[in-house]
Design a protein around this motif. Structure first.
Motif, PDB file in Angstrom:
ATOM      1  N   ALA A  87       0.854  -1.194   0.000  1.00  0.00           N
ATOM      2  CA  ALA A  87       0.000   0.000   0.000  1.00  0.00           C
ATOM      3  C   ALA A  87       0.884   1.235   0.000  1.00  0.00           C
ATOM      4  CB  ALA A  87      -0.916  -0.001   1.232  1.00  0.00           C
ATOM      5  N   HIS A  88       0.255   2.393  -0.114  1.00  0.00           N
ATOM      6  CA  HIS A  88       0.975   3.654   0.022  1.00  0.00           C
ATOM      7  C   HIS A  88       1.000   4.066   1.489  1.00  0.00           C
ATOM      8  CE1 HIS A  88       1.224   4.134  -4.250  1.00  0.00           C
ATOM      9  NE2 HIS A  88      -0.092   4.157  -4.409  1.00  0.00           N
ATOM     10  N   GLY A  89       2.107   4.645   1.913  1.00  0.00           N
ATOM     11  CA  GLY A  89       2.215   5.168   3.265  1.00  0.00           C
ATOM     12  C   GLY A  89       2.476   6.661   3.216  1.00  0.00           C
ATOM     13  N   GLY A  90       1.820   7.415   4.084  1.00  0.00           N
ATOM     14  CA  GLY A  90       1.988   8.869   4.093  1.00  0.00           C
ATOM     15  C   GLY A  90       2.487   9.370   5.433  1.00  0.00           C
ATOM     16  N   LEU A  91       3.443  10.314   5.390  1.00  0.00           N
ATOM     17  CA  LEU A  91       3.953  10.933   6.607  1.00  0.00           C
ATOM     18  C   LEU A  91       3.244  12.259   6.850  1.00  0.00           C
ATOM     19  CD1 LEU A  91       7.810  10.361   6.163  1.00  0.00           C
ATOM     20  CD2 LEU A  91       6.128   8.857   7.239  1.00  0.00           C
ATOM     21  N   THR A  92       3.449  12.817   8.030  1.00  0.00           N
ATOM     22  CA  THR A  92       2.916  14.144   8.327  1.00  0.00           C
ATOM     23  C   THR A  92       3.660  15.177   7.490  1.00  0.00           C
ATOM     24  OG1 THR A  92       4.462  14.362  10.179  1.00  0.00           O
ATOM     25  CG2 THR A  92       2.256  13.489  10.668  1.00  0.00           C
ATOM     26  N   THR A  93       3.191  16.409   7.527  1.00  0.00           N
ATOM     27  CA  THR A  93       3.749  17.456   6.660  1.00  0.00           C
ATOM     28  C   THR A  93       5.220  17.723   6.938  1.00  0.00           C
ATOM     29  OG1 THR A  93       2.906  19.115   8.194  1.00  0.00           O
ATOM     30  CG2 THR A  93       1.544  18.602   6.278  1.00  0.00           C
ATOM     31  N   GLU A  94       5.693  17.468   8.161  1.00  0.00           N
ATOM     32  CA  GLU A  94       7.109  17.683   8.455  1.00  0.00           C
ATOM     33  C   GLU A  94       7.961  16.459   8.102  1.00  0.00           C
ATOM     34  OE1 GLU A  94       5.118  16.757  12.485  1.00  0.00           O
ATOM     35  OE2 GLU A  94       4.625  17.771  10.616  1.00  0.00           O
ATOM     36  N   LYS A  95       7.364  15.493   7.357  1.00  0.00           N
ATOM     37  CA  LYS A  95       8.049  14.281   6.904  1.00  0.00           C
ATOM     38  C   LYS A  95       8.511  13.415   8.074  1.00  0.00           C
ATOM     39  CE  LYS A  95       7.368  15.670   2.770  1.00  0.00           C
ATOM     40  NZ  LYS A  95       6.184  15.155   2.049  1.00  0.00           N
ATOM     41  N   ARG A  96       7.700  13.368   9.110  1.00  0.00           N
ATOM     42  CA  ARG A  96       7.907  12.485  10.252  1.00  0.00           C
ATOM     43  C   ARG A  96       6.584  11.809  10.569  1.00  0.00           C
ATOM     44  NH1 ARG A  96      12.486  13.917  13.545  1.00  0.00           N
ATOM     45  NH2 ARG A  96      13.537  15.789  12.761  1.00  0.00           N
ATOM     46  N   TYR A  97       6.619  10.750  11.318  1.00  0.00           N
ATOM     47  CA  TYR A  97       5.430  10.085  11.843  1.00  0.00           C
ATOM     48  C   TYR A  97       4.481   9.617  10.734  1.00  0.00           C
ATOM     49  CZ  TYR A  97       7.028  12.638  15.951  1.00  0.00           C
ATOM     50  OH  TYR A  97       7.794  13.159  16.964  1.00  0.00           O
ATOM     51  N   ILE A  98       4.493   8.334  10.458  1.00  0.00           N
ATOM     52  CA  ILE A  98       3.558   7.795   9.481  1.00  0.00           C
ATOM     53  C   ILE A  98       2.135   7.973  10.009  1.00  0.00           C
ATOM     54  CG2 ILE A  98       3.734   5.432  10.419  1.00  0.00           C
ATOM     55  CD1 ILE A  98       3.494   4.500   7.420  1.00  0.00           C
ATOM     56  N   HIS A  99       1.246   8.476   9.162  1.00  0.00           N
ATOM     57  CA  HIS A  99      -0.104   8.788   9.649  1.00  0.00           C
ATOM     58  C   HIS A  99      -1.199   8.313   8.703  1.00  0.00           C
ATOM     59  CE1 HIS A  99      -1.623  12.325   7.187  1.00  0.00           C
ATOM     60  NE2 HIS A  99      -0.429  12.095   6.677  1.00  0.00           N
ATOM     61  N   LYS A 100      -0.827   7.713   7.552  1.00  0.00           N
ATOM     62  CA  LYS A 100      -1.877   7.323   6.610  1.00  0.00           C
ATOM     63  C   LYS A 100      -1.460   6.107   5.801  1.00  0.00           C
ATOM     64  CE  LYS A 100      -2.649   9.906   2.972  1.00  0.00           C
ATOM     65  NZ  LYS A 100      -3.095  11.029   2.099  1.00  0.00           N
ATOM     66  N   ILE A 101      -2.409   5.185   5.628  1.00  0.00           N
ATOM     67  CA  ILE A 101      -2.282   4.044   4.722  1.00  0.00           C
ATOM     68  C   ILE A 101      -3.329   4.245   3.635  1.00  0.00           C
ATOM     69  CG2 ILE A 101      -2.390   1.547   4.486  1.00  0.00           C
ATOM     70  CD1 ILE A 101      -0.113   2.508   6.272  1.00  0.00           C
ATOM     71  N   SER A 102      -2.906   4.231   2.377  1.00  0.00           N
ATOM     72  CA  SER A 102      -3.853   4.569   1.304  1.00  0.00           C
ATOM     73  C   SER A 102      -3.600   3.712   0.071  1.00  0.00           C
ATOM     74  CB  SER A 102      -3.731   6.056   0.945  1.00  0.00           C
ATOM     75  OG  SER A 102      -2.421   6.358   0.485  1.00  0.00           O
ATOM     76  N   ASP A 103      -4.534   3.825  -0.889  1.00  0.00           N
ATOM     77  CA  ASP A 103      -4.377   3.166  -2.185  1.00  0.00           C
ATOM     78  C   ASP A 103      -4.453   4.216  -3.278  1.00  0.00           C
ATOM     79  OD1 ASP A 103      -7.053   3.827  -2.310  1.00  0.00           O
ATOM     80  OD2 ASP A 103      -7.785   1.771  -2.518  1.00  0.00           O
ATOM     81  N   GLU A 104      -4.707   3.801  -4.514  1.00  0.00           N
ATOM     82  CA  GLU A 104      -4.794   4.749  -5.624  1.00  0.00           C
ATOM     83  C   GLU A 104      -6.154   5.448  -5.675  1.00  0.00           C
ATOM     84  OE1 GLU A 104      -2.065   5.119  -6.908  1.00  0.00           O
ATOM     85  OE2 GLU A 104      -0.991   3.229  -7.154  1.00  0.00           O
ATOM     86  N   GLY A 105      -7.101   4.966  -4.877  1.00  0.00           N
ATOM     87  CA  GLY A 105      -8.446   5.527  -4.891  1.00  0.00           C
ATOM     88  C   GLY A 105      -8.754   6.327  -3.645  1.00  0.00           C
ATOM     89  N   GLU A 106      -9.851   5.977  -2.989  1.00  0.00           N
ATOM     90  CA  GLU A 106     -10.333   6.763  -1.864  1.00  0.00           C
ATOM     91  C   GLU A 106      -9.948   6.201  -0.511  1.00  0.00           C
ATOM     92  OE1 GLU A 106     -14.530   7.176  -2.341  1.00  0.00           O
ATOM     93  OE2 GLU A 106     -14.369   8.349  -4.212  1.00  0.00           O
TER      94      GLU A 106
END
Length: 364
Positions: free
Chosen positions: A222-241
């Motif tokens: 899956a895709h992983g997203g960090l917070t705006t300061e590029k620390r702390y993983i905060h989101k697991i996402s795909d290509e959709g919603e």
């Protein structure tokens, strides 16, 4: 040496820890090292300098870096403003100079052992152990190296028998529309062959599946997203919603023996801003009964997972430790993509690095 070892001893264990007697930490570490796995404890003194205890070949060695300006803590703070996140964006044509220069500033002592487990204070857990320089080379090229949360945790994990049900599962949220081919769809096409060969049941649904808990192995892509300061993983996402919290994923994977995360920054560990612990998916998963987690501390290139899994699974079924299997798989990536560490040294094992396949596999 015993005091330094004890400072990095405490972590929420997989089961209630044994009563720790004086000298237990050093004796346990020496015992592991005598059996072939060196143990490295890392901490920082109040002065900001690095302090280490290395157990190798049944002996302990205390190390302390010389007082420098800037201190090790100051160098680490400066390094962490951009790394390890930026390691995932260094282009092939740029070469490896940036890796050498930035990791060279972090002088971390390591033994010359084939197998190494690192245990360190939360602030130091952000350092990618595969990239630590040893005699001018990345240690992950010559040693199987991983991270355990504490010595008591590792001891409890080693004493805790496997409770999985033998299933091998995979989840990758991918579209079935041939006109809608993006990164995850390409990855699914690449991973289908090893999934089928090694007995995985693959879920391509658009939400985190239920029923994963208790499996022997789960591979999450899956895709992983960090917070705006590029620390702390905060989101697991795909290509959709799909957009879920890492905690939701960790809860779905509770009790899985081995979790492999092909998730950008899925192996990142950040020091908790308020407590003496870390924040990250490996911590969440180990807290929930997983024995070992394999993930990358920086954004993972799409070319890596297929080659990596094709190296890992045969080694796992051959009875090697998860630490050894991870090194085998990383070497497989290097054969296919070259020696660029952003690819070949991305995947790191956390938790019970000595975990082995117990031979049971449920026929799905």
């Amino acid at each position: 040496a015993e005091q330094i070892a004890h400072r990095v001893l405490v972590f929420e264990p997989i089961e209630p820890p044994r009563k720790v007697e004086p000298g237990w930490a050093s004796e346990f570490a020496k015992g592991l090292s005598a059996s072939g796995t060196a143990v490295v404890f890392l901490g920082m003194a109040q002065s900001g300098e690095l302090v280490s205890v290395v157990a190798e070949e049944g002996k302990l060695k205390l190390g302390r870096s010389e007082a420098t300006t800037p201190t090790f803590r100051q160098v680490l703070d400066r390094w962490s403003a951009d790394y390890p996140y930026r390691y995932g964006f260094i282009e092939r044509e740029e070469g490896n100079n940036e890796f050498y220069l930035t990791m060279g500033d972090l002088n971390v002592p390591l033994p010359s052992a084939k197998s190494i487990v690192v245990i360190c204070e939360p602030e130091l857990q952000q350092i990618p152990v595969n990239l630590i320089l040893q005699n001018g080379q990345f240690v992950g090229l010559t040693s199987a190296i991983g991270v355990s949360p504490s010595l008591t945790w590792l001891d409890a994990a080693r004493r805790n028998p496997a409770k999985h049900d033998g299933r091998r599962m995979a989840w990758i949220s991918a579209s079935q529309d041939p006109e809608n081919v993006k990164t995850l769809e390409v990855l699914l096409a690449r991973l289908e062959a090893p999934f089928n060969e090694f007995g995985f049941v693959t879920d391509t649904g658009r939400r985190i599946p239920s029923g994963l808990g208790g499996a022997q192995m789960v591979v999450v892509t899956a895709h992983g997203g960090l917070t705006t300061e590029k620390r702390y993983i905060h989101k697991i996402s795909d290509e959709g919603e799909l957009a879920e919290s890492p905690l939701t994923l960790a809860r779905a994977l509770a009790g899985v023996e081995l979790v492999i995360l092909f998730v950008c920054s899925g192996g990142r560990l950040d020091a908790h801003p308020l407590g003496n612990t870390t924040v990250g998916l490996p911590k969440m998963l180990l807290d929930r009964g997983c024995r070992a987690v394999i993930a990358s501390p920086w954004p993972l290139a799409a070319a890596v997972p297929g080659r990596w899994l094709e190296g890992f699974l045969p080694a796992w079924d051959s009875g090697h430790t998860v630490l050894e299997c991870t090194q085998v798989a990383n070497n497989e990536v290097a054969k296919g993509l070259g020696d660029q560490p952003q690819y070949s040294l991305a995947l790191t094992v956390y938790g019970d690095v000595l975990l082995k396949n117990d031979g049971s596999k449920k026929v799905n």
